[in-house]
Design an enzyme around this catalytic site. Structure first.
Site, short mmCIF file in Angstrom:
data_model
loop_
_atom_site.label_atom_id
_atom_site.label_comp_id
_atom_site.label_asym_id
_atom_site.label_seq_id
_atom_site.Cartn_x
_atom_site.Cartn_y
_atom_site.Cartn_z
N HIS A 20 0.88 -1.27 -0.03
CA HIS A 20 0.01 -0.05 0.02
C HIS A 20 0.85 1.50 0.17
O HIS A 20 2.18 1.30 -0.05
CB HIS A 20 -1.00 0.00 1.08
CG HIS A 20 -0.61 -0.12 2.46
ND1 HIS A 20 0.78 0.93 2.68
CD2 HIS A 20 -0.59 -0.94 3.59
CE1 HIS A 20 0.78 0.51 4.27
NE2 HIS A 20 0.40 -0.76 4.62
N HIS A 23 4.25 1.38 2.24
CA HIS A 23 5.44 0.69 1.50
C HIS A 23 5.78 1.34 0.19
O HIS A 23 7.15 1.57 -0.09
CB HIS A 23 4.87 -0.66 1.12
CG HIS A 23 4.07 -1.45 2.08
ND1 HIS A 23 2.87 -1.97 1.87
CD2 HIS A 23 4.63 -2.01 3.29
CE1 HIS A 23 2.44 -2.62 3.04
NE2 HIS A 23 3.59 -2.66 3.88
N CYS A 128 2.87 -10.25 22.09
CA CYS A 128 1.95 -9.93 21.09
C CYS A 128 2.60 -10.43 19.74
O CYS A 128 3.48 -10.01 19.36
CB CYS A 128 2.14 -8.30 20.99
SG CYS A 128 1.10 -7.77 19.17
N CYS A 131 3.30 -7.76 16.83
CA CYS A 131 4.34 -7.16 16.83
C CYS A 131 5.61 -7.90 16.84
O CYS A 131 6.83 -7.78 16.73
CB CYS A 131 4.64 -6.46 18.16
SG CYS A 131 3.49 -4.88 18.20
N CYS A 147 -1.88 -5.36 24.24
CA CYS A 147 -0.72 -4.69 23.02
C CYS A 147 -0.93 -3.04 23.11
O CYS A 147 -2.06 -2.81 22.78
CB CYS A 147 -0.54 -5.51 21.98
SG CYS A 147 0.53 -4.49 20.93
N HIS A 150 -1.45 -2.62 19.25
CA HIS A 150 -2.62 -3.30 18.45
C HIS A 150 -3.76 -3.38 19.31
O HIS A 150 -4.96 -3.69 18.82
CB HIS A 150 -2.21 -4.54 17.80
CG HIS A 150 -1.01 -4.81 16.91
ND1 HIS A 150 0.25 -4.97 17.35
CD2 HIS A 150 -1.15 -4.32 15.47
CE1 HIS A 150 1.10 -4.84 16.03
NE2 HIS A 150 0.20 -4.30 15.18
N LYS A 299 -6.45 7.06 10.28
CA LYS A 299 -5.21 5.92 10.15
C LYS A 299 -5.78 5.04 8.92
O LYS A 299 -6.84 4.95 8.48
CB LYS A 299 -5.30 5.41 11.40
CG LYS A 299 -4.15 4.15 11.48
CD LYS A 299 -4.29 3.67 12.89
CE LYS A 299 -3.00 2.60 12.92
NZ LYS A 299 -3.13 1.71 13.85
N LYS A 302 -7.50 -1.54 6.87
CA LYS A 302 -8.40 -2.36 6.05
C LYS A 302 -9.97 -2.05 6.74
O LYS A 302 -10.78 -1.94 5.83
CB LYS A 302 -8.10 -3.73 6.19
CG LYS A 302 -7.35 -4.38 5.17
CD LYS A 302 -7.44 -6.22 5.49
CE LYS A 302 -6.55 -6.44 4.25
NZ LYS A 302 -6.07 -7.89 4.56
O1 ME8 Z 1 7.54 -3.97 9.78
N1 ME8 Z 1 3.13 5.21 6.55
O2 ME8 Z 1 7.13 -4.89 7.54
P1 ME8 Z 1 5.84 -4.00 7.26
C1 ME8 Z 1 4.51 5.25 6.21
N2 ME8 Z 1 8.84 -7.06 8.24
N3 ME8 Z 1 5.01 4.11 6.08
C2 ME8 Z 1 4.64 3.02 6.13
C3 ME8 Z 1 3.20 3.12 6.54
C4 ME8 Z 1 2.24 4.02 6.75
N4 ME8 Z 1 1.10 4.36 7.04
N5 ME8 Z 1 2.73 1.49 6.65
C5 ME8 Z 1 3.77 0.80 6.40
C6 ME8 Z 1 7.89 -4.77 8.89
N6 ME8 Z 1 4.76 1.68 5.94
C7 ME8 Z 1 9.05 -5.73 8.89
C8 ME8 Z 1 10.15 -4.97 8.57
S1 ME8 Z 1 12.93 -4.83 8.20
C9 ME8 Z 1 14.42 -5.67 8.44
C10 ME8 Z 1 11.45 -5.67 8.65
C11 ME8 Z 1 6.27 1.27 5.68
O3 ME8 Z 1 5.30 -4.70 6.12
C12 ME8 Z 1 7.22 1.96 6.28
O4 ME8 Z 1 8.46 1.64 5.86
O5 ME8 Z 1 5.00 -3.95 8.38
C13 ME8 Z 1 7.26 0.97 7.44
O6 ME8 Z 1 8.59 0.82 8.36
C14 ME8 Z 1 7.26 -0.38 6.85
O7 ME8 Z 1 6.36 -0.09 5.73
C15 ME8 Z 1 6.67 -1.64 7.60
O8 ME8 Z 1 6.55 -2.71 6.93
#
Ligand code: ME8
Length: 629
Positions: A20, A23, A128, A131, A147, A150, A299, A302
């Site tokens: 989304h 990312h 959690c 997390c 948590c 969450h 926020k 989904k």
């Molecule tokens: O945490 N606003 O993966 P994840 C800005 N797998 N950036 C956002 C966002 C938002 N609302 N939502 C997601 C993980 N992101 C782990 C990471 S790294 C070794 C392991 C982006 O799929 C942002 O970069 O939950 C955030 O840090 C990341 O997606 C979290 O992705």
């Protein structure tokens, strides 16, 4: 002398949800950085990928009755397929389920174990799953047993596990962060981590028993356990470089920039440097942390049905407009709000009216006054030199912005220079000079303006590669390869450019509720937030319809201390002549914006019900400029 290198990474994303806006933002920012460093002559490397192990992934697969491997393969493929659609130039895409990754995780675990920094102990705690971590009582004192992120109930788990001696590295880590300002930025996150390090760190549980979770990388020294997903995931940044022997690791690791959002700060700023230190590997160079995107003030989730699909947005508005908007809108480090309305406003003001308009004007005039060939720049005046210096200043400022990832403010500066160039043309009036027969001077003015445009085309290329390639093509130039000497030779054939950035239209969503039913009240705001809004009584001095729209009136208002222009969307409800002399309420400190090319410095207030709107006023005479509180 070894060349300059730069290595940038995104987090590896979990494969339990579709990609989304969040990312897309992090990945676009990394792409922009790598493209800028390319232009500065660096040898760059850019990594993204997916995070595929752990209890949470396992649980989502079970809940949807899917084979976990099949699910992670399918969802990882969605991320991989997304990036080319957003013009992302990653060099590699790592998956934690690849053998090249698990091999490195095991090697580092073994080394850390051999060094004595991993030990076994029994532990009971509240966990959690989402997390993927234990919470202490202190962290959950607001609502014990739940948590804090969450708001779901924590699971109490008691079992034997392996622990990493995080506590041993606390002082070293504090010193590492304190002694190097470059290491962790923006500053608010550096302070947050230093504050966290004032309390003693607990050792970190880094294993899960196989009988509870088999979906992970086995510990090399005890196959009854798998590796905790965060230990595994962080190592991706190195395994993708082929640690330890690959030349890529030697070349890029010392110049690593990790980009993340604030949700995973602790893992990157505390765990990761300590894991590296314990395995005798140098820490990364920079950690850069951005804020959180909300959507229309809410926020993104989904359950609210407001998750933004980046491909849909890119198709709707144009990929480069989307890339520009996200990079420009979010102040790096602060939270940002995504809304179609602000995207349209930025496109129309900064891209269509400022940059696109400048390109059309300049190329049309070169066609008309210089037979379509780029004129020579002779005898530059002070005004010419001042303008050109603005461009050089931008190039000089770029490395600082890249270091701090403040792309948003760099883009604001580029926009300023484009605005100044438009103003320069208006002031220099080449059309009048042409009439007066001053053809050399006309040539110089257009040569200066062309250089400004070409410079802006180079400086915006990393953000908007497709549109800026078109801009440069209009000047007979190919894709930019460096920022040194961006000026083309005089005589280059110039094509009249087609509009680069069409005006976009934002249509207010219509309320589906019956007319008489009031819209739901927006989420609560703090008093301090409300207090920031400066409402004033103003008197309308002049009013006229804005051409080519039936919605807008241009008003000149008296605010007591000053007169100013606002553009208001009330033409369907009030005629211009009805407005003159009327007292209204305006938001006096709203950031100016452009509507149909006209600057609006403030907004008037009106009550709305379905198809009608009624202006708010003081209900009695008050001097212009009176505060509304
Ligand atoms: O945490 N606003 O993966 P994840 C800005 N797998 N950036 C956002 C966002 C938002 N609302 N939502 C997601 C993980 N992101 C782990 C990471 S790294 C070794 C392991 C982006 O799929 C942002 O970069 O939950 C955030 O840090 C990341 O997606 C979290 O992705």
């Amino acid at each position: 002398m070894p060349g300059k290198t730069y290595y940038v990474t995104t987090p590896i994303y979990y494969v339990n949800a579709d990609p989304h806006l969040g990312h897309a933002y992090t990945t676009i920012m990394c792409d922009i950085l790598r493209r800028y460093y390319d232009l500065l002559g660096y040898d760059t490397y850019f990594l993204t990928g997916t995070d595929e192990y752990g209890q949470n992934i396992m649980r989502v697969a079970q809940q949807s009755n899917r084979d976990v491997k099949e699910m992670v393969d399918a969802n990882s493929a969605k991320f991989r397929a997304l990036w080319p659609q957003l013009n992302i130039t990653n060099d590699d895409f790592i998956r934690t389920t690849e053998e090249r990754h698990s091999r490195v995780v095991q090697a580092i675990l073994q080394r850390t174990y051999d060094n004595g920094d991993i030990y076994m102990a029994e532990y009971g705690g509240n966990y959690c799953v989402r997390c993927e971590r234990f919470y202490t009582d202190k962290e959950t004192e607001q609502k014990p047993g739940f948590c804090p992120i969450h708001e779901t109930e924590l699971e109490h788990i008691k079992e034997k596990n392996y622990f990493f001696r995080l506590s041993k590295y606390q002082d070293w880590l504090r010193e590492r962060i304190e002694s190097d300002r470059q290491f962790l930025a923006p500053n608010q996150f550096r302070n947050e981590v230093l504050a966290l390090l004032r309390d003693p760190l607990d050792d970190l549980c880094i294993s899960r028993p196989v009988e509870r979770l088999h979906w992970g990388i086995p510990l090399p020294f005890d196959d009854k356990f798998v590796t905790y997903v965060w230990y595994d995931a962080l190592v991706n940044y190195m395994s993708a470089l082929g640690y330890p022997d690959d030349e890529k690791f030697q070349k890029y690791w010392p110049e690593t920039t990790h980009m993340i959002a604030k949700d995973i700060l602790r893992q990157h700023a505390v765990y990761w440097p300590c894991f590296l230190k314990a395995a005798e590997i140098p820490t990364f160079k920079r950690l850069r942390v951005h804020g959180w995107w909300t959507v229309e003030g809410k926020k993104m989730s989904k359950s609210l049905g407001n998750v933004i699909d980046p491909v849909e947005e890119a198709n709707k508005w144009g990929l480069d407009v989307f890339r520009y908007f996200v990079a420009r809108e979010m102040t790096f480090g602060s939270d940002g709000d995504y809304s179609a309305k602000s995207l349209v406003a930025r496109n129309n003001a900064e891209l269509a009216d400022d940059l696109g308009n400048l390109l059309s004007r300049v190329t049309a005039m070169v066609g008309k006054y210089c037979e379509g060939a780029l004129p020579a720049l002779s005898e530059p005046t002070d005004a010419d030199q001042t303008l050109l210096r603005g461009l050089n200043d931008l190039i000089d400022a770029l490395p600082g912005h890249l270091e701090n990832c403040t792309i948003h403010s760099f883009l604001a500066k580029v926009n300023q220079v484009v605005t100044l160039t438009n103003r320069y043309i208006t002031e220099q009036a080449p059309w009048a000079k042409f009439k007066a027969g001053e053809t050399d001077r006309v040539g110089t003015i257009l040569a200066v303006a062309s250089q400004m445009l070409i410079g802006a085309g180079h400086l915006l290329y990393p953000v908007m590669p497709e549109r800026m390639a078109e801009l440069l093509e209009a000047f007979g130039l190919g894709q930019p390869e460096s920022l040194e000497n961006t000026a083309p030779p005089a005589g280059n054939k110039i094509q009249p450019a087609k509009p680069l950035f069409p005006q976009l239209e934002y249509i207010e969503p219509t309320l589906e509720a019956p007319e008489s039913q009031a819209a739901p009240v927006k989420p609560e705001i703090a008093f301090e937030d409300f207090a920031k809004v400066d409402l004033r009584i103003a008197t309308v001095l002049e009013a006229e319809p804005v051409p080519k729209t039936d919605k807008l009136l241009r008003l000149t208002i008296d605010l007591g201390m000053e007169k100013r222009q606002i553009v208001a969307g009330i033409a369907q409800f009030y005629k211009a002549e009805e407005m003159i002399g009327r007292q209204i309420v305006v938001v006096a400190n709203l950031a100016p914006r452009k509507l149909r090319g006209l600057e609006s410095k403030g907004m008037l207030l009106a009550g709305r019900d379905g198809e009608t709107a009624i202006l708010l006023g003081p209900g009695g005479d008050l001097p212009a400029g009176s505060e509304v509180s």
